[in-house]
Motif scaffolding. Structure first.
Motif, PDB file in Angstrom:
ATOM      1  N   ARG A 148     -27.106  18.406  13.364  1.00 56.81           N
ATOM      2  CA  ARG A 148     -27.786  18.274  14.651  1.00 56.81           C
ATOM      3  C   ARG A 148     -27.449  16.921  15.288  1.00 56.81           C
ATOM      4  N   PRO A 149     -27.435  16.865  16.626  1.00 63.35           N
ATOM      5  CA  PRO A 149     -27.293  15.560  17.280  1.00 63.35           C
ATOM      6  C   PRO A 149     -28.494  14.683  16.897  1.00 63.35           C
ATOM      7  N   VAL A 202     -23.064   6.079  20.631  1.00 64.87           N
ATOM      8  CA  VAL A 202     -23.128   5.906  19.187  1.00 64.87           C
ATOM      9  C   VAL A 202     -22.400   4.613  18.821  1.00 64.87           C
ATOM     10  N   VAL A 236     -21.830  22.402  16.560  1.00 62.33           N
ATOM     11  CA  VAL A 236     -22.318  21.704  17.738  1.00 62.33           C
ATOM     12  C   VAL A 236     -21.207  20.749  18.151  1.00 62.33           C
ATOM     13  N   GLU A 272     -18.852  10.167  14.289  1.00 61.25           N
ATOM     14  CA  GLU A 272     -18.550   9.315  15.440  1.00 61.25           C
ATOM     15  C   GLU A 272     -19.181   9.805  16.742  1.00 61.25           C
ATOM     16  N   HIS A 273     -19.516  11.104  16.810  1.00 58.98           N
ATOM     17  CA  HIS A 273     -20.123  11.621  18.027  1.00 58.98           C
ATOM     18  C   HIS A 273     -21.642  11.621  17.977  1.00 58.98           C
ATOM     19  N   GLY A 274     -22.214  11.384  16.796  1.00 57.85           N
ATOM     20  CA  GLY A 274     -23.665  11.356  16.698  1.00 57.85           C
ATOM     21  C   GLY A 274     -24.274  12.588  16.042  1.00 57.85           C
ATOM     22  N   LEU A 275     -23.432  13.414  15.413  1.00 64.46           N
ATOM     23  CA  LEU A 275     -23.987  14.548  14.671  1.00 64.46           C
ATOM     24  C   LEU A 275     -24.414  14.059  13.281  1.00 64.46           C
ATOM     25  N   ARG A 323     -25.648  15.138  26.977  1.00 67.29           N
ATOM     26  CA  ARG A 323     -25.596  14.425  25.715  1.00 67.29           C
ATOM     27  C   ARG A 323     -26.743  13.416  25.684  1.00 67.29           C
ATOM     28  N   GLY A 324     -27.449  13.390  24.580  1.00 67.42           N
ATOM     29  CA  GLY A 324     -28.586  12.473  24.486  1.00 67.42           C
ATOM     30  C   GLY A 324     -29.900  13.144  24.823  1.00 67.42           C
ATOM     31  N   ALA A 325     -29.840  14.396  25.281  1.00 66.63           N
ATOM     32  CA  ALA A 325     -31.077  15.097  25.619  1.00 66.63           C
ATOM     33  C   ALA A 325     -31.858  15.395  24.356  1.00 66.63           C
ATOM     34  N   THR A 326     -33.153  15.374  24.497  1.00 62.43           N
ATOM     35  CA  THR A 326     -33.987  15.690  23.362  1.00 62.43           C
ATOM     36  C   THR A 326     -34.793  16.955  23.670  1.00 62.43           C
ATOM     37  N   ASP A 337     -23.992  23.539  22.037  1.00 63.53           N
ATOM     38  CA  ASP A 337     -24.519  24.025  20.763  1.00 63.53           C
ATOM     39  C   ASP A 337     -24.334  25.544  20.733  1.00 63.53           C
ATOM     40  N   TRP A 375     -30.084  12.611  18.473  1.00 62.71           N
ATOM     41  CA  TRP A 375     -31.075  12.498  19.542  1.00 62.71           C
ATOM     42  C   TRP A 375     -32.211  13.510  19.357  1.00 62.71           C
ATOM     43  N   PHE A 401     -25.858  21.128  27.319  1.00 67.35           N
ATOM     44  CA  PHE A 401     -26.911  20.140  27.597  1.00 67.35           C
ATOM     45  C   PHE A 401     -26.301  18.778  27.855  1.00 67.35           C
ATOM     46  N   ILE A 440     -20.452  17.608  20.410  1.00 62.90           N
ATOM     47  CA  ILE A 440     -20.893  16.558  21.340  1.00 62.90           C
ATOM     48  C   ILE A 440     -19.792  15.502  21.480  1.00 62.90           C
ATOM     49  N   SER A 441     -18.550  16.015  21.490  1.00 64.97           N
ATOM     50  CA  SER A 441     -17.426  15.095  21.624  1.00 64.97           C
ATOM     51  C   SER A 441     -17.222  14.638  23.073  1.00 64.97           C
TER      52      SER A 441
END
Ligand code: SF4
Ligand code: FES
Lengths: 233, 473
Positions: free
Chosen positions: B49-50, B364, A132, B388-391, A208-211, A142, B52, A206, A134-135
């Motif tokens: 997983r993120p 984050v 995944v 650092e990215h939230g994973l 970022r921050g989406a749930t 994902d 969030w 998606f 999310i950088s």
């Protein structure tokens, strides 16, 4: 432009020259399932969901142009079975867990599974653990949910005009990549326009921050952008 | 003692509570083990997983108390964002947790334990269930269903659907409470109050009828842990951890979530997937503590709402200032419902709820965070580490049923000691074991079949490790 006359499911239909079977069928009110096709983008025939029978042979409707006297069948039992199989294979190939997916309820793959009556998957799940990314400061990717339709690649290339996205690798190890396969957040070409997010049919791309169930794509907006550019000339 | 027992995969029965009772050389019960084979691989699934997504993932994986996971996880997420969430979001989350306490406790009291009380612990197991309860006391059964519905409806008004997978999110909540929903809840409150008060009345008669059970069901000294507010009043969502001993002396106070590991250690046993948390300074297993309704009542000074406080006085008169009998979990549950209803009523009039500011936005800002909330069954701890990215790189979850694990084993051993004579498992014991475990309302699928008796698989094991008797039902 010359008109072509062809048969779609036994009904005589006329179509413009150069039109695809998909377009001709749509004009005639026949809905052929698609995933990699997106209005406003070029077609690549990647998903094979739109397969139709032309004179007994299989052809993708999105990349096959009409010709005079064509005899097209779009919903034979064999085609329906193939389409279901394709969706099952997509589910088996990566980790599509609708229950915890950001796009649940707004996902074309999920909708397609429902439409085509996929109630279970007959193939063994490969269940890979994909990464995944999310950088990016605004977006996330994902790979578990990517179906390699390449809509993001084409939206980025053809509409935004930067070609940040591409596909690397083959078969089950194929992955969408940004720039020279570096983290999205380090991409130098990405303009953070979000068109790839508009285009993506699943939860692969998606915000970022989406749930869960929060990510709504807007693929129709790609066609709107393309159309308004054309009108302005 | 300490023979290794193997759970034979062939004879293992899914969805059954598996219990082993050990006899010593003298033929006396030396130990009892309640084997938990659920919760496997849970934490692993979350890695990568993120963060969030965690509220929804944990809510979905743990189907029995999704709301509690949603909230503990969202709180842990707030910590990673390093934000103070908007007041409206805080209050709405509280309301959802209170509603969850109401509905879960109503299920436990009326549907799961009600049949024991109304029909008697030794009545025919075939009818000692919610259907038997409906036949014997339709009014009580129906009112229980309505009370549970009240809680579920509040959750639904807030979360959109009965249990929305992701209403609470790191930073706040996704939607507010519309005016007409507020009104609808208000209108149903009086009935919920009167059902609860009637149930408390019943409870008091049960205490007289089942004096013997009340005295012997899991009555032992232990520590108790739960959240309390800054002023020491009852808490379910905010505040900090407090630990008291069996005399009520405060051993720990104001322990903030991020410091939980300073007081809680976790032991593992080869025969259970559930970890065994214990109070670190006392070591394992002496650091046994209980969580949940009884513990929350034992750690708090008062409820902070008038009706529940009145009942608390009487509860303490009957059970003691620090109550040691697990039978009182039931009573504590009802008083908690009353207190929860009072707090819901108070929140409904709170002007903050009308605010449209519901979600704090941030990136984050911290790589590690802990969220604690009180699930109906007890303190629920979510501890995350992220990159650092939230994973998510590491997850630790401490659930209420795990924390009560030692106490449940102790309860089963206590009951077995009273009932086991010789090398057989007497019939009457199973009902008592079931009731003993039920007092804790464990979140295991074996114990939450509302429509029937608890599925049990009990083995009696001799000093040489040989199985002397086994009863499956
Ligand atoms: S990321 Fe989305 S749009 Fe791009 S190839 Fe994968 S599924 Fe298609
Ligand atoms: S839509 Fe034609 S191949 Fe995908």
């Amino acid at each position: 432009m010359a008109a072509k006359t062809l048969l779609i499911n036994g009904t005589m239909v006329s179509a413009r020259e150069g039109e695809t079977i998909l377009e001709a069928a749509r004009d005639a009110g026949v809905k052929i399932p698609t995933l990699c096709h997106l209005d406003g983008l070029s077609d690549v025939g990647a998903c094979r969901l739109c397969l139709v029978e032309v004179g007994g042979r299989l052809r993708p409707a999105c990349t096959t142009t009409v010709s005079e006297g064509m005899d097209v069948h779009t919903h034979t039992d064999a085609l329906k079975a193939y389409r279901r199989q394709i969706i099952e294979l997509l589910f088996a190939e990566r980790g599509h867990v609708c229950a915890v997916c950001v796009a649940s309820g707004h996902c074309e793959l999920q909708d397609m599974a429902v439409t085509l009556g996929m109630d279970h998957v007959r193939y063994a799940y490969l269940a890979p653990t994909c990464s995944v990314d999310i950088s990016h400061e605004r977006f996330g990717l994902d790979h578990n949910r990517c179906i390699l339709c390449s809509r993001c690649v084409r939206a980025c290339d053809e509409v935004e005009g930067v070609h940040t996205w591409d596909i690397a690798g083959r078969g089950t190890s194929a992955r969408v990549i940004t720039d020279m396969n570096q983290p999205w957040g380090e991409s130098e070409t990405c303009t953070a326009c979000g068109k790839c997010l508009l285009a993506c049919p699943t939860g692969a791309l998606f915000k970022r921050g989406a749930t869960v169930a929060e990510m709504e794509h807007a693929p129709a907006r790609i066609a709107m952008i393309v159309e308004s550019r054309r009108v302005r000339g | 003692m300490s023979q290794r027992i193997v759970i034979d995969p062939v004879t293992r029965i899914e969805g059954h509570a598996k219990i082993s009772i050990y006899l010593d050389d003298m033929g006396e019960v030396s130990d009892a083990r309640f084997h938990v084979t659920e919760f496997r691989g849970f934490e692993r699934f979350c890695e990568g997983r993120p963060f969030w997504e965690m509220p929804a993932i944990t809510a979905r994986i743990c189907g029995i108390c999704p709301v509690s996971h949603l909230l503990a996880s969202a709180k842990a997420g707030d910590g990673i964002l390093a934000v103070d969430i908007p007041p409206a979001a805080d209050k709405l989350r509280r309301m959802m947790n209170l509603a969850q306490i109401v509905q879960s406790h109503a299920l436990s009291f009326f549907h799961l334990s009600g049949p024991d009380f109304i029909l008697g612990f030794d009545s025919d197991p075939a009818t000692r269930n919610v259907f038997g309860l409906i036949a014997a006391n339709p009014e009580l059964a129906r009112s229980g269903i309505r009370l549970r519905q009240f809680g579920q409806e509040v959750i639904e008004h807030l979360g959109g659907r009965k249990i929305h997978p992701a209403w609470a999110v790191p930073g706040g909540v996704r939607s507010g409470l519309p005016d007409q929903a507020r009104q609808a809840i208000r209108e149903k409150l009086p009935e919920a109050f009167s059902i609860t008060r009637a149930a408390i009345g019943h409870m008091k008669t049960f205490l007289d009828t089942y004096r013997d059970e009340a005295a012997s069901f899991g009555t032992f000294e232990s520590l108790f842990m739960g959240l309390v507010a800054d002023d020491g009043t009852w808490e379910h969502y905010g505040g900090a951890l407090r630990v008291v001993d069996a005399t009520g002396a405060i051993l720990e106070d104001h322990v903030e979530a991020r410091r939980y590991a300073e007081i809680i250690g976790e032991a593992v046993e080869p025969w259970s997937y559930l970890k065994f948390p214990y109070y670190q300074p006392r070591g394992y297993p002496d650091g046994m503590y209980r969580v949940g309704p009884l513990a929350r009542i034992n750690v708090c000074r008062s409820f902070g709402t008038p009706q529940a406080d009145d009942e608390l006085i009487e509860l303490r008169q009957r059970g003691g200032a620090t109550i040691k009998s697990s039978f009182f979990y039931h009573y504590a549950r009802l008083v908690e419902i009353l207190g929860a209803l009072e707090r819901i009523a108070r929140l409904l009039d709170d002007p903050d709820l009308a605010s449209r500011r519901l979600r704090a936005d941030a990136g984050v800002n911290r790589l590690e965070s802990v969220g604690i909330s009180e699930a109906p069954r007890g303190s629920l701890i979510h501890h995350y580490k992220v990159d650092e990215h939230g994973l998510i790189t590491q997850v630790n979850l401490i659930i209420a049923t795990g924390q009560n694990n030692l106490a449940m084993n102790r309860t089963v051993a206590q009951i077995a000691r009273r009932f086991v004579r010789g090398n057989t498992i007497p019939e009457g014991m199973l009902n008592r074991v079931e009731a003993g475990i039920r007092a804790f309302d464990p979140c295991l699928s074996c114990s939450t079949h509302a429509a029937g008796q608890m599925a049990l698989d009990v083995r009696l094991i001799g000093p040489d490790g040989q199985e002397l008797d086994r009863v499956v039902r």
